[in-house]
Design an enzyme around this catalytic site. Structure first.
Site, PDB file in Angstrom:
ATOM      1  N   SER A  61     -13.697 -35.271  25.424  1.00  0.00           N
ATOM      2  CA  SER A  61     -12.495 -34.893  24.679  1.00  0.00           C
ATOM      3  C   SER A  61     -12.352 -35.708  23.395  1.00  0.00           C
ATOM      4  O   SER A  61     -12.868 -36.824  23.281  1.00  0.00           O
ATOM      5  CB  SER A  61     -11.250 -35.095  25.544  1.00  0.00           C
ATOM      6  OG  SER A  61     -11.387 -34.400  26.760  1.00  0.00           O
TER       7      SER A  61
HETATM    8  N1  SAM Z   1     -12.876 -36.510  31.021  1.00  0.00           N
HETATM    9  C1  SAM Z   1     -14.134 -36.142  30.440  1.00  0.00           C
HETATM   10  C2  SAM Z   1     -14.703 -37.193  29.525  1.00  0.00           C
HETATM   11  O1  SAM Z   1     -14.048 -38.216  29.317  1.00  0.00           O
HETATM   12  O2  SAM Z   1     -15.827 -36.976  29.059  1.00  0.00           O
HETATM   13  C3  SAM Z   1     -14.080 -34.827  29.701  1.00  0.00           C
HETATM   14  C4  SAM Z   1     -13.994 -33.718  30.635  1.00  0.00           C
HETATM   15  S1  SAM Z   1     -14.472 -32.117  30.105  1.00  0.00           S
HETATM   16  C5  SAM Z   1     -13.284 -31.740  28.876  1.00  0.00           C
HETATM   17  C6  SAM Z   1     -13.932 -31.266  31.588  1.00  0.00           C
HETATM   18  C7  SAM Z   1     -14.754 -31.572  32.804  1.00  0.00           C
HETATM   19  O3  SAM Z   1     -14.122 -30.981  33.929  1.00  0.00           O
HETATM   20  C8  SAM Z   1     -16.164 -31.005  32.763  1.00  0.00           C
HETATM   21  O4  SAM Z   1     -17.092 -32.025  32.958  1.00  0.00           O
HETATM   22  C9  SAM Z   1     -16.176 -29.994  33.907  1.00  0.00           C
HETATM   23  O5  SAM Z   1     -17.436 -29.881  34.546  1.00  0.00           O
HETATM   24  C10 SAM Z   1     -15.131 -30.573  34.820  1.00  0.00           C
HETATM   25  N2  SAM Z   1     -14.548 -29.633  35.786  1.00  0.00           N
HETATM   26  C11 SAM Z   1     -14.173 -28.343  35.597  1.00  0.00           C
HETATM   27  N3  SAM Z   1     -13.681 -27.838  36.748  1.00  0.00           N
HETATM   28  C12 SAM Z   1     -13.750 -28.835  37.677  1.00  0.00           C
HETATM   29  C13 SAM Z   1     -13.413 -28.934  39.051  1.00  0.00           C
HETATM   30  N4  SAM Z   1     -12.886 -27.918  39.755  1.00  0.00           N
HETATM   31  N5  SAM Z   1     -13.622 -30.103  39.682  1.00  0.00           N
HETATM   32  C14 SAM Z   1     -14.167 -31.164  39.021  1.00  0.00           C
HETATM   33  N6  SAM Z   1     -14.511 -31.124  37.731  1.00  0.00           N
HETATM   34  C15 SAM Z   1     -14.312 -29.976  37.060  1.00  0.00           C
END
Ligand code: SAM
Length: 217
Positions: A61
């Site tokens: 992000s």
């Molecule tokens: N917090 C992260 C960082 O600091 O890099 C950025 C996260 S990215 C915007 C969103 C993340 O949520 C992705 O890695 C995606 O694979 C994960 N995600 C989506 N649905 C999910 C779920 N049901 N459970 C766990 N992770 C999930």
């Protein structure tokens, strides 16, 4: 390259100037080496004012969004926090500088593995990672003082409300696939949850049983 100068500039120009004031958040953003959480070819852009790709169609992000979401949790220090969507591990690292213990869930195993490596490299020993569908929260470790969801949800999964300690805060983007509102939900008293709308945002989707289905995306 001396990244500490870029980091200071990031905090001054993109974060403080837009109203983030919590000294613990600003301090954490100054400490965590964001460039280590992106691939080498993107390192010179790590402190810029936008999200960056981390593979698997996912992103780390924008720094401002990480700061706003962390501040919205209203942490004092020492809390137990759950993050949904480990991604690169950067948000977890920022949280780990303030909270006592961070639990973070990622659905893509390869991202979780990479995040673990970097978190170990920079000595974040208070972060636990689990690979699973995070729309169920982390039942065995509840209750949490804060829950931070870093992917956009179609609605608020009930499991997060159930796993929120009395007084705890949930910060979550809720809306359509294309745009969401960042919400803060406070567990005000037993069975009462107060909702606030914080700002408009756009996140990759929260994919899982209580989120978007893979085929929606
Ligand atoms: N917090 C992260 C960082 O600091 O890099 C950025 C996260 S990215 C915007 C969103 C993340 O949520 C992705 O890695 C995606 O694979 C994960 N995600 C989506 N649905 C999910 C779920 N049901 N459970 C766990 N992770 C999930």
């Amino acid at each position: 390259m001396d990244f500490s100068i870029s980091r200071r500039r990031m905090v001054e120009q993109h974060i403080k100037s837009r109203g983030v004031r919590d000294p613990q958040v600003l301090d954490a953003m100054l400490q965590v080496p964001r460039h280590l959480f992106v691939e080498e070819a993107l390192r010179d852009q790590a402190y810029s004012d936008f999200p960056l790709p981390i593979g698997h169609r996912q992103t780390i992000s924008q720094p401002y969004m990480v700061a706003v979401m962390t501040e919205a949790l209203r942490l004092k220090g020492g809390e137990k926090v759950l993050e949904i969507g480990t991604g690169s591990g950067y948000q977890a690292a920022v949280l780990s500088r303030i909270a006592g213990r961070v639990y973070t869930v990622e659905r893509i195993a390869e991202l979780a593995r990479r995040a673990r490596r970097v978190l170990d490299q920079i000595g974040c020993t208070n972060v636990n990672i689990k690979v699973t569908d995070g729309t169920f929260g982390w039942e065995e470790e509840q209750p949490f003082d804060g829950i931070l969801v870093t992917a956009g949800a179609p609605s608020i999964p009930q499991s997060y409300l159930r796993q929120l300690a009395p007084g705890g805060r949930l910060v979550i983007p809720v809306g359509s696939l294309g745009s969401q509102t960042l919400m803060r939900v406070t567990h005000a008293s037993p069975g009462r949850f107060d909702e606030e709308r914080l700002l408009d945002c756009r996140f990759v989707p929260l994919i899982g049983r209580n989120g978007w289905q893979n085929e929606d995306y």
